[in-house]
Enzyme design. Structure first.
Site, short mmCIF file in Angstrom:
data_model
loop_
_atom_site.label_atom_id
_atom_site.label_comp_id
_atom_site.label_asym_id
_atom_site.label_seq_id
_atom_site.Cartn_x
_atom_site.Cartn_y
_atom_site.Cartn_z
CB SER A 125 -0.94 -0.05 1.21
OG SER A 125 -1.81 1.05 1.17
CE1 TYR B 53 -0.61 4.27 -6.35
CE2 TYR B 53 0.09 6.22 -5.15
CZ TYR B 53 0.26 4.88 -5.48
OH TYR B 53 1.29 4.16 -4.91
CE LYS C 253 -1.46 1.45 -4.04
NZ LYS C 253 -0.68 0.20 -4.06
#
Ligand code: NAP
Length: 318
Positions: A162, A195, A199
């Site tokens: 992550s 993005y 995550k």
């Protein structure tokens, strides 16, 4: 401040734990953090190392490079095809990997930071690659990880890469009735945060499913490698390139936390690792909040519906 301190002052410990006798899979290992983690696994004696890549030619080049720098025997590294933008590819990979005698480490590293809205398997592709297919692969391979734990009396690792940017999104979509439907609506998308949101979704899903794996023998953890040099910003603008110039870690240094997570003890189960250590207190305030817990349940509930459509029965593998 924690970010700057970690980037500029801290250097994660160089990995020394051996992986002898183990079978290790690293997704997205033809370049970047995945390739450097794979190089460590080869150096640390993994008996079988599978580079799971969408570009076989690039995977073969990575295999040669790793072999040349580690002197690992040519029988150790295999290059297998895996494209996370296709459920069929994920299923074919999982079916092939399920016939391995054992899987000790499934390091799910592959990811994208897309700059344009595009669909893959009916969902926005960052979400498909970083979240949906990542967990589809994890769930498809859980039976093999659990069987490895039982048969070899070991603790296989499911390690998901992550990022600390999971805390850099406002994530308003969590309040919508269907988070994934909201993320698939191009007209409402804040792509600047896509993005980081992907995550954050990884973090929320792991926190929702980790308790279901307690006692299974499988250690599920997730990690932040820090800001590192890699090809991840290939679609990003100059801002990130400049930030990386001043702050980024060498790729190999970032990869150390992948390797540390793949050998961390049971205390890392369900936990966040950073700088090669368990640092669960450093997850974002949202993740730790009551809203974060509600969001985790909501996200997992909708993700499990998507996964069941992709492969009926797969969520029973938990
Ligand atoms: N670099 C950083 O600063 C940083 C920080 C925090 C977290 N991360 C995370 O670290 C992980 C690795 O990223 P990286 O920085 O090493 O980036 P990278 O150099 O771009 O490597 C990404 C890898 O993922 C693969 N990949 C992309 N789409 C795929 C797909 N559809 N199917 C299969 N593989 C696919 C890429 O393959 P191709 O080469 O074929 O595209 C490549 O091997 C990612 O999960 C990223 O979110 C990176």
């Amino acid at each position: 401040m924690g970010f700057l301190y970690s980037q500029l002052v801290v250097k994660p410990a160089y990995p020394t734990t051996m992986f002898s006798g183990m079978t290790v899979i690293v997704t997205g290992s033809n370049t970047g953090l995945g390739k450097e983690a794979a190089r460590h696994f080869a150096r640390l004696g993994a008996s079988k190392l599978i580079l799971a890549v969408r570009n076989i030619k690039a995977g073969e080049a990575a295999k040669k490079d790793i072999e040349a720098t580690t002197q690992c025997p040519s029988s150790v590294i295999e290059v297998w095809s895996l494209d996370l933008s296709s459920y069929d590819s994920v299923k074919a990979f999982a079916s092939r990997a399920s016939s391995l005698p054992r899987i000790d480490v499934l390091c799910e590293n592959a990811g994208i930071a897309a700059s344009k809205f595009q669909l893959a398997e009916g969902h926005e592709r960052t979400i498909t690659v970083n979240v949906i297919s990542t967990f589809l692969l994890a769930l498809l391979l859980l039976p093999k990880l659990k069987a490895t734990a039982k048969e070899f009396k070991t603790e296989p690792h499911l390690t998901i890469v992550s990022s600390e940017v999971h805390g850099w999104t406002k994530f308003p979509e969590w309040k919508e009735p269907n988070v994934f439907k909201a993320l698939d609506d191009e007209s409402k998308s804040n792509f600047e945060e896509r993005y980081p949101t992907s995550k954050l979704l990884e973090v929320l899903v792991i926190r929702a499913i980790a308790p279901k794996l307690a006692g299974s023998g499988v250690i599920l953890n997730y990690l932040n490698p820090g800001l590192c040099h890699s090809e991840l910003s290939r679609e990003a603008g100059w801002g990130l390139t400049i930030m990386k110039f001043f702050l980024a870690r060498p790729t190999e240094v970032g990869s150390r936390t992948l390797v540390a997570s793949a050998s961390a003890g049971p205390e890392s189960h369900g936990k966040y690792m950073s700088d090669a250590k368990v640092e669960d207190d450093n997850v974002s305030p949202f993740v730790k909040s009551e809203d974060g817990k509600k969001a985790a349940d909501k996200v997992w509930s909708k993700l499990s519906e998507i996964l069941e459509r992709a492969q009926p029965g797969v969520t029973k593998n938990l």
